[in-house]
Design a protein around this motif. Structure first.
Motif, PDB file in Angstrom:
ATOM      1  N   THR A  18      17.794  11.251  82.388  1.00 27.27           N
ATOM      2  CA  THR A  18      17.236  10.117  83.003  1.00 27.27           C
ATOM      3  C   THR A  18      17.285   9.373  83.875  1.00 27.27           C
ATOM      4  N   PRO A  65      16.167   6.743  87.566  1.00 30.26           N
ATOM      5  CA  PRO A  65      16.933   5.535  87.860  1.00 30.26           C
ATOM      6  C   PRO A  65      16.507   4.354  87.111  1.00 30.26           C
ATOM      7  N   TRP A  95      18.990   3.103  84.559  1.00 36.95           N
ATOM      8  CA  TRP A  95      20.209   3.654  85.013  1.00 36.95           C
ATOM      9  C   TRP A  95      21.449   2.435  84.395  1.00 36.95           C
ATOM     10  N   ASN A  96      22.492   2.385  83.947  1.00 33.69           N
ATOM     11  CA  ASN A  96      23.508   0.673  83.942  1.00 33.69           C
ATOM     12  C   ASN A  96      24.737   1.264  84.862  1.00 33.69           C
ATOM     13  N   ASN A  97      24.648   0.001  85.564  1.00 32.06           N
ATOM     14  CA  ASN A  97      25.833  -0.511  86.278  1.00 32.06           C
ATOM     15  C   ASN A  97      26.749  -0.550  85.639  1.00 32.06           C
ATOM     16  N   VAL A 114      27.789   2.210  93.226  1.00 29.02           N
ATOM     17  CA  VAL A 114      27.833   3.159  91.825  1.00 29.02           C
ATOM     18  C   VAL A 114      29.275   3.457  91.315  1.00 29.02           C
ATOM     19  N   TRP A 150      23.883   3.131  96.137  1.00 28.59           N
ATOM     20  CA  TRP A 150      21.651   3.705  95.549  1.00 28.59           C
ATOM     21  C   TRP A 150      21.842   1.896  95.734  1.00 28.59           C
ATOM     22  N   GLU A 178      18.101   8.951  94.129  1.00 28.31           N
ATOM     23  CA  GLU A 178      18.975   9.819  94.027  1.00 28.31           C
ATOM     24  C   GLU A 178      19.935   8.169  94.208  1.00 28.31           C
TER      25      GLU A 178
END
Length: 144
Positions: A54, A56, A59-61, A94, A110, A116
């Motif tokens: 996936t 960045p 992405w979900n926190n 993260v 992040w 990354e």
């Protein structure tokens, strides 16, 4: 008097040995009854993802899933005179790796410029003028 006592001891030893041998044989024969019938099948190879990981931006926190990775900084804004001239990054926490030893504590951070997330050690400089001061279970302290 000695002969009957000796025979009694020998008789008890024979009974105990026979009983333990019977228990061992019962367990062994029980394993033979429940042994699998037929050949073992080869294990299936693990599923390999067909696409890349996936990216960045998707992405979900974990702590605020509806905001994704776009969280506003909770640090108070300062005027230009007291702030350093280095550009500030908005870091997203993260995860953390906690330990009783400060040398082993890590924060996984992040920022927008990173491809990354990266793990930073406590007291390590995360960007020019910013040091990771402390790592706790659910938060980190950055000193600038």
């Amino acid at each position: 008097m000695r002969k009957p006592a000796c025979l009694a001891v020998v008789g008890i030893c024979i009974v105990v040995a026979g009983a333990s041998l019977g228990v061992v044989l019962t367990r062994y024969l029980g394993l033979l009854v429940y042994s699998p019938k037929g050949t073992a099948q080869a294990a299936a190879s693990p599923a390999v993802p067909d696409g890349p990981a996936t990216p960045p931006p998707e992405w979900n926190n974990l702590f605020a899933p509806k905001d994704g990775m776009r969280l506003a900084s909770r640090l108070p804004a300062t005027d230009g005179k007291s702030a350093s001239r280095a550009p500030r990054s908005a870091f997203v926490l993260v995860g953390t790796i906690g330990s009783s030893s400060p040398a082993m504590r890590r924060a996984i951070l992040w920022a927008n410029g990173m491809k990354e997330p990266k793990a930073f050690r406590e007291t390590e400089e995360i960007e020019p003028g910013a040091i990771l001061a402390s790592v706790e279970r659910d938060k980190v302290w950055i000193s600038r």
